[in-house]
Design a protein around this motif. Sequence first.
Motif, PDB file in Angstrom:
ATOM      1  N   MET A 162       0.857  -1.170   0.000  1.00  0.00           N
ATOM      2  CA  MET A 162       0.000   0.000   0.000  1.00  0.00           C
ATOM      3  C   MET A 162       0.906   1.237   0.000  1.00  0.00           C
ATOM      4  O   MET A 162       1.391   1.640   1.037  1.00  0.00           O
ATOM      5  CB  MET A 162      -0.894  -0.054   1.244  1.00  0.00           C
ATOM      6  N   PRO A 163       1.176   1.820  -1.176  1.00  0.00           N
ATOM      7  CA  PRO A 163       2.063   2.986  -1.232  1.00  0.00           C
ATOM      8  C   PRO A 163       1.387   4.190  -0.600  1.00  0.00           C
ATOM      9  O   PRO A 163       0.344   4.633  -1.043  1.00  0.00           O
ATOM     10  CB  PRO A 163       2.288   3.193  -2.727  1.00  0.00           C
ATOM     11  N   GLN A 164       1.968   4.685   0.472  1.00  0.00           N
ATOM     12  CA  GLN A 164       1.380   5.843   1.138  1.00  0.00           C
ATOM     13  C   GLN A 164       2.429   6.603   1.902  1.00  0.00           C
ATOM     14  O   GLN A 164       3.486   6.078   2.231  1.00  0.00           O
ATOM     15  CB  GLN A 164       0.262   5.442   2.070  1.00  0.00           C
ATOM     16  N   GLU A 165       2.097   7.835   2.165  1.00  0.00           N
ATOM     17  CA  GLU A 165       2.927   8.711   2.983  1.00  0.00           C
ATOM     18  C   GLU A 165       1.971   9.465   3.890  1.00  0.00           C
ATOM     19  O   GLU A 165       0.873   9.841   3.473  1.00  0.00           O
ATOM     20  CB  GLU A 165       3.670   9.694   2.070  1.00  0.00           C
ATOM     21  N   ILE A 166       2.360   9.666   5.119  1.00  0.00           N
ATOM     22  CA  ILE A 166       1.615  10.531   6.022  1.00  0.00           C
ATOM     23  C   ILE A 166       2.562  11.659   6.390  1.00  0.00           C
ATOM     24  O   ILE A 166       3.660  11.417   6.880  1.00  0.00           O
ATOM     25  CB  ILE A 166       1.123   9.771   7.275  1.00  0.00           C
ATOM     26  N   ARG A 167       2.128  12.876   6.083  1.00  0.00           N
ATOM     27  CA  ARG A 167       2.972  14.046   6.315  1.00  0.00           C
ATOM     28  C   ARG A 167       2.116  15.187   6.853  1.00  0.00           C
ATOM     29  O   ARG A 167       0.891  15.124   6.836  1.00  0.00           O
ATOM     30  CB  ARG A 167       3.667  14.476   5.031  1.00  0.00           C
ATOM     31  N   SER A 168       2.769  16.234   7.301  1.00  0.00           N
ATOM     32  CA  SER A 168       2.054  17.403   7.808  1.00  0.00           C
ATOM     33  C   SER A 168       1.279  18.093   6.691  1.00  0.00           C
ATOM     34  O   SER A 168       1.733  18.151   5.545  1.00  0.00           O
ATOM     35  CB  SER A 168       3.023  18.402   8.438  1.00  0.00           C
ATOM     36  N   TYR A 169       0.127  18.612   7.053  1.00  0.00           N
ATOM     37  CA  TYR A 169      -0.737  19.358   6.137  1.00  0.00           C
ATOM     38  C   TYR A 169      -0.047  20.650   5.698  1.00  0.00           C
ATOM     39  O   TYR A 169       0.643  21.296   6.485  1.00  0.00           O
ATOM     40  CB  TYR A 169      -2.048  19.698   6.862  1.00  0.00           C
ATOM     41  N   THR A 170      -0.253  21.027   4.438  1.00  0.00           N
ATOM     42  CA  THR A 170       0.136  22.342   3.939  1.00  0.00           C
ATOM     43  C   THR A 170      -1.087  22.960   3.266  1.00  0.00           C
ATOM     44  O   THR A 170      -1.981  22.230   2.811  1.00  0.00           O
ATOM     45  CB  THR A 170       1.294  22.275   2.924  1.00  0.00           C
ATOM     46  N   PRO A 171      -1.163  24.285   3.169  1.00  0.00           N
ATOM     47  CA  PRO A 171      -2.331  24.920   2.548  1.00  0.00           C
ATOM     48  C   PRO A 171      -2.619  24.445   1.114  1.00  0.00           C
ATOM     49  O   PRO A 171      -3.765  24.483   0.678  1.00  0.00           O
ATOM     50  CB  PRO A 171      -1.984  26.411   2.596  1.00  0.00           C
ATOM     51  N   THR A 172      -1.623  23.963   0.403  1.00  0.00           N
ATOM     52  CA  THR A 172      -1.862  23.452  -0.958  1.00  0.00           C
ATOM     53  C   THR A 172      -2.666  22.154  -0.950  1.00  0.00           C
ATOM     54  O   THR A 172      -3.148  21.722  -1.999  1.00  0.00           O
ATOM     55  CB  THR A 172      -0.536  23.230  -1.717  1.00  0.00           C
ATOM     56  N   ASP A 173      -2.842  21.543   0.215  1.00  0.00           N
ATOM     57  CA  ASP A 173      -3.629  20.307   0.350  1.00  0.00           C
ATOM     58  C   ASP A 173      -5.123  20.583   0.508  1.00  0.00           C
ATOM     59  O   ASP A 173      -5.926  19.649   0.499  1.00  0.00           O
ATOM     60  CB  ASP A 173      -3.165  19.502   1.571  1.00  0.00           C
ATOM     61  N   LYS A 174      -5.507  21.845   0.669  1.00  0.00           N
ATOM     62  CA  LYS A 174      -6.884  22.166   1.049  1.00  0.00           C
ATOM     63  C   LYS A 174      -7.920  21.598   0.075  1.00  0.00           C
ATOM     64  O   LYS A 174      -8.895  20.963   0.507  1.00  0.00           O
ATOM     65  CB  LYS A 174      -7.083  23.670   1.198  1.00  0.00           C
ATOM     66  N   ALA A 175      -7.768  21.801  -1.220  1.00  0.00           N
ATOM     67  CA  ALA A 175      -8.788  21.350  -2.180  1.00  0.00           C
ATOM     68  C   ALA A 175      -8.985  19.843  -2.105  1.00  0.00           C
ATOM     69  O   ALA A 175     -10.126  19.352  -2.137  1.00  0.00           O
ATOM     70  CB  ALA A 175      -8.408  21.779  -3.598  1.00  0.00           C
ATOM     71  N   ASP A 192      -8.296  26.632   7.050  1.00  0.00           N
ATOM     72  CA  ASP A 192      -7.752  27.985   6.918  1.00  0.00           C
ATOM     73  C   ASP A 192      -7.049  28.442   8.189  1.00  0.00           C
ATOM     74  O   ASP A 192      -6.133  29.271   8.128  1.00  0.00           O
ATOM     75  CB  ASP A 192      -8.866  28.981   6.572  1.00  0.00           C
ATOM     76  N   SER A 193      -7.461  27.904   9.337  1.00  0.00           N
ATOM     77  CA  SER A 193      -6.863  28.310  10.615  1.00  0.00           C
ATOM     78  C   SER A 193      -5.565  27.562  10.933  1.00  0.00           C
ATOM     79  O   SER A 193      -4.869  27.925  11.880  1.00  0.00           O
ATOM     80  CB  SER A 193      -7.856  28.087  11.752  1.00  0.00           C
ATOM     81  N   LEU A 194      -5.244  26.534  10.156  1.00  0.00           N
ATOM     82  CA  LEU A 194      -4.097  25.695  10.519  1.00  0.00           C
ATOM     83  C   LEU A 194      -2.757  26.421  10.532  1.00  0.00           C
ATOM     84  O   LEU A 194      -1.954  26.174  11.450  1.00  0.00           O
ATOM     85  CB  LEU A 194      -4.045  24.452   9.632  1.00  0.00           C
ATOM     86  N   PRO A 195      -2.440  27.305   9.587  1.00  0.00           N
ATOM     87  CA  PRO A 195      -1.129  27.982   9.700  1.00  0.00           C
ATOM     88  C   PRO A 195      -0.953  28.683  11.050  1.00  0.00           C
ATOM     89  O   PRO A 195       0.116  28.590  11.661  1.00  0.00           O
ATOM     90  CB  PRO A 195      -1.143  28.976   8.534  1.00  0.00           C
ATOM     91  N   GLN A 196      -1.992  29.343  11.534  1.00  0.00           N
ATOM     92  CA  GLN A 196      -1.909  30.006  12.845  1.00  0.00           C
ATOM     93  C   GLN A 196      -1.795  28.970  13.966  1.00  0.00           C
ATOM     94  O   GLN A 196      -1.017  29.123  14.893  1.00  0.00           O
ATOM     95  CB  GLN A 196      -3.136  30.899  13.065  1.00  0.00           C
ATOM     96  N   ARG A 197      -2.587  27.904  13.875  1.00  0.00           N
ATOM     97  CA  ARG A 197      -2.539  26.858  14.904  1.00  0.00           C
ATOM     98  C   ARG A 197      -1.169  26.182  14.940  1.00  0.00           C
ATOM     99  O   ARG A 197      -0.660  25.848  16.005  1.00  0.00           O
ATOM    100  CB  ARG A 197      -3.626  25.814  14.648  1.00  0.00           C
TER     101      ARG A 197
END
Length: 156
Positions: free
Chosen positions: A1-14, A41-46
């Motif tokens: 199962m090819p997968q990666e779990i990484r931190s969210y970035t705003p480019t992931d929103k859509a 939208d609040s994640l960068p501040q969080r």
Amino acid sequence: MPQEIRSYTPTDKASCIAAFISNVPVFFTEGEITDYSNFLDSLPQRFAENTTQYYVVVVDDEVIGAGGFGDKDNSDKFSLAWGLVHNDFHKKGYGEALLNHRLTEFKRLYPTKTLVLDTTQHSYTFFAKYGFEVTEFTPDFYEEGMHRYDMVLNQG
């Protein structure tokens, strides 16, 4: 199962919103789409305040799920936050991998803190398999026919 779990970035929103919408109306309500979008939208501040960790699941360079945890109302209690996998990828182990990642990171970062969550009748049994216990049940909380289960992680 090819997968990666990484931190969210705003480019992931859509991709996260698309995954969320794929789970309406069974796991989330239509009205929660805006709540989830505002949360993203609040994640960068969080992240800057170090109050929330949020991750995405990537399969074949596509974000197919997301979830994290954060300080619940600056209360010393932490809550799982907006965990989901695109409906097309259910029952393939991605939700389990994401939950295990979240639990591992939570225990590493906050070994003495309490972890809670709220969910529906459609997924509380999933969390029970990982040591979460129901502490409260509220019928029709999210909308008629969608009940709320408050749960806490039993770390004993």
